[in-house]
Design an enzyme around this catalytic site. Structure first.
Site, short mmCIF file in Angstrom:
data_model
loop_
_atom_site.label_atom_id
_atom_site.label_comp_id
_atom_site.label_asym_id
_atom_site.label_seq_id
_atom_site.Cartn_x
_atom_site.Cartn_y
_atom_site.Cartn_z
N CYS B 135 -65.69 -81.69 -23.52
CA CYS B 135 -65.96 -81.66 -21.47
C CYS B 135 -63.85 -81.46 -21.10
CB CYS B 135 -65.50 -83.10 -21.42
SG CYS B 135 -65.71 -83.57 -20.04
N CYS B 344 -83.33 -40.32 -4.03
CA CYS B 344 -81.73 -40.00 -3.37
C CYS B 344 -81.93 -40.88 -2.19
CB CYS B 344 -80.58 -39.80 -2.96
SG CYS B 344 -78.76 -39.52 -2.64
N CYS B 347 -76.65 -42.42 0.54
CA CYS B 347 -75.52 -43.81 0.41
C CYS B 347 -74.56 -43.36 0.39
CB CYS B 347 -75.84 -44.96 -0.11
SG CYS B 347 -76.08 -45.22 -1.40
N CYS B 350 -71.89 -43.69 -4.63
CA CYS B 350 -71.95 -43.53 -6.82
C CYS B 350 -70.91 -42.17 -6.12
CB CYS B 350 -73.35 -42.92 -7.09
SG CYS B 350 -74.00 -41.43 -6.16
N CYS B 378 -68.31 -35.71 -16.95
CA CYS B 378 -68.92 -37.35 -16.96
C CYS B 378 -68.59 -37.93 -18.77
CB CYS B 378 -70.47 -37.47 -16.62
SG CYS B 378 -71.37 -38.59 -17.00
#
Ligand SMILES: Cc1cc2nc3c(=O)[nH]c(=O)nc-3n(C[C@H](O)[C@H](O)[C@H](O)COP(=O)(O)OP(=O)(O)OC[C@H]3O[C@@H](n4cnc5c(N)ncnc54)[C@H](O)[C@@H]3O)c2cc1C
Ligand SMILES: Cc1cc2nc3c(=O)[nH]c(=O)nc-3n(C[C@H](O)[C@H](O)[C@H](O)COP(=O)(O)O)c2cc1C
Ligand code: SF4
Lengths: 448, 416
Positions: B135, B344, B347, B350, B378
């Site tokens: 605690c 896809c 948007c 990514c 990448c």
């Protein structure tokens, strides 16, 4: 008629299933209310927040069990319940947004069960187990719900069904683009898997005597539904081309699709849900020109709002304040003679015909859809108390004035729009009353 | 039907789901209701010299429109008399002989106090005790709770007090408010602990009202740090359980606690080495009724996996989490992102994530909705796939570069 590909396509389910993603997102919209109002809104009391939470956690099998635990015809109800006036109407999210799409989530769980769950579903065991034999007359939703509950409590259940398959109107009366036939047939199989003995093509009263059932069983549940569509009572109803809406729909669901030329002019008489189903069915069979005649106005129409919108979307034309007075033709229908109506002044819903001249509306097919016949013949035969066509039953147990004889579902001739879920709830409740009685029964037997 | 029962450090329970010590297990009424509803065990709200609490006590953090992602409390141990607690514990055990009843204890550092209390707990018929060394507020300032858990010598000492003269299984509940949880864990084992449970709550200040500048929760015009728990802390609990499951110097059963809300959470703890689990926040949020989803979900999962019992899961994935130095280096193995253009929705999340917070290897092409990954650049960090709202649209593909080499292997190869 041998259906063409386009007919088959037209009879596929109109409402698409939600995608997995939509199901998940919709499930997360549920607040998981305690003592949830949606449960109160469901006549069979499905633990809705629980099954939605199970869906949100990805356990659709468990969700389907939660549904079936309360409502054995949950797959049918997921499609055809008027949810806006039941569970979804009660959902708290009507207040801060829009209701959780409970019906469509229920369908996701039940579709999963229909596809992947084999054998008898693992439903929670009922605490009370009794011994006893119960006959159920009529394998529609009311009868099936009673059977499931009785079987789960250990009873021996025999179902007598006049038709060649279980499901009642779910199988023979609900157009397949609202509920595919496979759904109600699956529910019938479910009842068998729970252990029911089913006698198909067996009409009680003709093939088996009612008295035999009363003698041989601890209880008899009458779940026989209602009759055919009544005659309108005008000349020409016997002409070729005049249909009973239920026969018309039944044909579209079972063997052959009724043959309708694109040029056929179809006139449907009545404006309840049956009329809409018959009209949209005719449209999907290829008729370009389908009209619904109703002797009252738009506001008085008994069909559900979503049914009405669907009909309009399908291109059905509504003729309000119009009463058919005669069907005209030599051997086959050629037209229907119509008369304008108007409301009687005052609070009553009565209408009177105008004095204006009648006119002929050309027609090749007429579909009578003015509800189902309610009759007292059976109640007189069984010698039970009734008021008009309505048998007198105990509101808690559904027992009639004859000891051990129960009546549930549409055969109680409800004055409001009949629903599958109410029929199922009544079946379940009568089953519980029978179990309570058998329990007392077996205890006294043991004592004696 | 899989077998859900467990035997944890000699304590048998019909399923691996126990209620954690806390407000859910404060009274006999609650614990009996929970057992009736299907919980396998309960760790009683920590018993000790009764305390005086403050009001208010709880605060929560919400996320994405959902309530209580994390919960924080400044409640102390039981404020009920020890006699009342022990009497109700005895009654519960009498009525539920097959359920696990564990008594959480917190007492001052005095051997006679401990031996006395252990005898009284034995008299109740309880299955074991759990020592609350965790605690983080209130009690720690008085020399109990997490101050004990933070000093290995104290942990060892007090565990030994509890063990001497009693045969009851002793579970030591650890605090996560330490730099390396293995140290207090080893100390508890050295003191004779039969099992460990973890985690207790994490030091936290929940938030501040930016209008009034008052902390959440507050007592009149002040707040205090409290203990953080709920779904948000699960990753910390998982880490700590896996660290102990893989420590050869901690050869005792582990009870997983922290953020368990669904059967999946429980399965993760079990796979990483927990032999049973405890739940607090989720049951405080939704009530005892969630037990049905937990047991049914776990059962369905075991059936689907063809596993006969819970035991078949315990520790089965613990070897999959270990030292960073045993991971293959990026010239040995890598992943690269592949954006599936057909899925896809355009948007561009990514793209912006990689450009600003990644390694600038996603390009947008004129006239084309889906961005494209330059695979050679990448580094396989996963960020784009984590921000993409369409599941499966960005796939991380494995590329095995042949040679197998970790940092440890490299060091020995180059002669360190
Ligand atoms: C066209 C149409 C559309 C509908 N749409 C909806 C809708 O969208 N949503 C909704 O909730 N409800 C709808 N309903 C209502 C719903 O179908 C009924 O309320 C429900 O089916 C009633 O169930 P039941 O079991 O009482 O009767 P039924 O479903 O009528 O079943 C009675 C069964 O008993 C059998 N039977 C009768 N007599 C005997 C005998 N003597 N021996 C053996 N078997 C016998 C019959 O063959 C039948 O199978 C619709 C009804 C119709 C006609
Ligand atoms: C209000 C509250 C009070 C608590 N009291 C205790 C206690 O008395 N003893 C104890 O060992 N842990 C106590 N805890 C910690 C929990 O037992 C548990 O370790 C922690 O909440 C993590 O689990 P969870 O994420 O499932 O909530 C308390 C937690 C809360 C929220
Ligand atoms: S009322 Fe709506 S939000 Fe509440 S439990 Fe039911 S479906 Fe969920």
């Amino acid at each position: 008629m041998i259906p063409t590909d386009s007919t088959l396509r037209a009879f596929e389910e109109v409402v698409p299933p939600l995608t997995d993603r939509e199901v998940h997102e919709e499930a997360l919209r549920c607040y998981y209310c305690d003592d949830a109002p949606c449960i109160q809104g469901c006549p069979t009391g499905i633990d809705i927040p629980r099954f939605i939470r199970q869906i949100a956690q990805g356990d659709l099998a468990a969700a389907s069990r939660t549904i079936l635990d309360a409502n054995i015809v949950g797959a049918t109800c997921a499609r055809i319940c008027p949810t806006a006036t039941l569970c979804e109407g009660a959902c708290v999210r009507t207040r801060d947004s829009h209701p959780v799409a409970i019906g469509r989530l229920q369908r996701a769980a039940m579709d999963y069960a229909m596809q992947y769950v084999t054998g008898a579903p693992r439903l929670p065991r009922r605490q009370t187990q009794v011994t006893g034999k119960v006959a159920i007359v009529g394998g529609g939703p009311a009868g099936l719900a009673a059977a499931a509950e009785l079987l789960r409590h250990g009873c021996h259940v025999d179902i007598y069904e006049a038709q060649a398959a279980l499901g009642g109107l779910d199988t023979y009366g609900i157009v397949s683009f609202r509920e595919p036939l496979a759904v109600s047939l699956w529910e019938g199989e479910l009842i068998r898997s729970l252990g029911a003995t089913v006698y198909l093509n067996t009409h009680v009263g003709t093939d088996v005597a009612w008295q035999t059932l009363k003698d041989q069983y601890d209880a008899v549940v009458t779940a026989v539904g209602l009759g055919k569509v009544p005659m309108i009572g005008i000349a020409g109803e016997d002409l070729l081309g005049v249909w009973d809406a239920l026969d018309f729909i039944q044909q579209s669901k079972t063997d052959s699709y009724p043959q309708i030329a694109a040029s056929s002019r179809v006139v449907v008489i009545g404006a309840g849900n049956t009329a809409i189903d018959a009209a949209t069915c005719a449209k999907r069979l290829g008729a370009e020109n389908v009209r619904i005649l109703y002797r009252r106005g738009e506001q008085d129409m008994p069909a559900y709002d979503y049914e009405y919108s669907f009909a309009k979307q399908e291109g059905i034309v509504f003729e309000w304040w119009t009463q058919p007075v005669e069907i005209v033709g030599t051997t086959h229908v050629e037209a229907v003679r119509c008369q304008r109506t108007r409301p009687v002044e005052g609070p009553s819903k009565a209408v009177v015909m105008n004095d204006t001249p009648s006119w002929l509306m050309p027609a090749d097919i007429i579909i009578r859809a003015i509800g189902q016949t309610k009759s007292d013949a059976l109640w007189r035969l069984l010698d039970i108390q009734h008021q008009g066509a309505v048998p007198v039953v105990d509101p808690h147990t559904y027992e009639t004035s004859c000891h051990g004889l129960y009546a549930v579902g549409d055969c109680l001739a409800p004055s409001a729009e009949a629903t599958v879920v109410t029929a199922a709830a009544q079946g379940k409740q009568a089953a519980r009353a029978i179990i309570a009685r058998l329990e007392g029964h077996s205890i006294t037997k043991q004592e004696g | 039907m899989a077998d859900l029962s467990v035997n944890f450090a000699g304590i048998s329970s019909p399923n691996p789901f126990w209620l954690a010590s806390g407000p859910l297990t404060n009274t006999g009424y609650q614990v009996m209701k929970a057992f009736d509803m299907g919980w396998g065990g309960a760790v009683w709200k920590t018993v000790g010299e009764p305390v005086i609490n403050v009001s208010s006590r709880l605060a929560a953090i919400d996320y994405g429109g959902r309530r209580m992602m994390g919960l924080n409390n400044i409640e102390l141990i039981s404020d009920r008399p020890i006699d009342d607690n022990l009497r109700e514990i005895a009654e519960v055990k009498r009525r539920f002989p097959h359920h696990a009843v564990i008594v959480s204890l917190m007492l001052a550092s005095d051997p006679t106090l401990w031996s006395d209390m252990m005898r009284r707990v034995e008299d109740t018929g309880a299955d074991g005790v759990e020592l609350n060394f965790g605690c983080p507020h209130g009690m720690s300032e008085r020399g109990m709770g997490s101050v004990v858990g933070q000093v290995p010598e104290y942990s060892q000492q007090i565990t030994a007090y509890a063990k001497s003269g009693s045969s009851l299984p002793v579970i030591v509940k650890l605090t996560p408010n330490v730099t390396d949880v293995r140290m207090p864990a080893r100390a508890a084992v050295a003191g004779g602990a039969d099992a460990l449970s973890l985690i207790n709550t994490i030091n936290s200040v929940m938030g501040l009202d930016v209008e009034t500048w008052l902390p959440d929760p507050h007592v009149a015009d002040r707040g205090s740090h409290g203990g953080y728990c709920g779904p948000a802390v699960k990753p910390i609990g998982l880490y700590m359980v896996s660290a102990l499951a893989n420590d050869r110097r901690v050869p005792v059963p582990l009870c997983g606690i922290g953020g368990i809300e669904t059967w999946r959470d429980a399965v993760e703890y079990l796979l990483l080495g927990a032999g049973a689990v405890q739940v607090c926040t989720a049951a405080m949020h939704y009530g005892f009724r969630i037990i049905d989803d937990l047991t049914e979900g776990l059962n369905d999962y075991l059936d689907r996996k063809g596993l006969a019992s819970v035991q078949d899961l315990v520790g089965k994935a613990k070897h999959r989490v270990g030292d960073w130095n045993d991971l293959r280096l990026s010239y040995s193995y890598k992943t690269v992102a592949e954006i599936h253009a057909d899925q896809c929705i355009g948007c561009n999340l990514c793209f912006v994530a990689c450009d600003d917070g990644g390694h600038q290897c996603i390009d947008r092409l004129p006239g084309q909705r889906a961005p494209v990954v330059r695979k050679d650049d990448c580094v396989g960090c996963n960020l784009c796939s984590l921000v993409c709202p369409v599941p499966g649209c960005i796939e991380m593909q494995d590329i095995d570069l042949g040679l197998v080499e970790t940092w440890r292997q490299r060091q020995s190869r180059v002669g360190f």
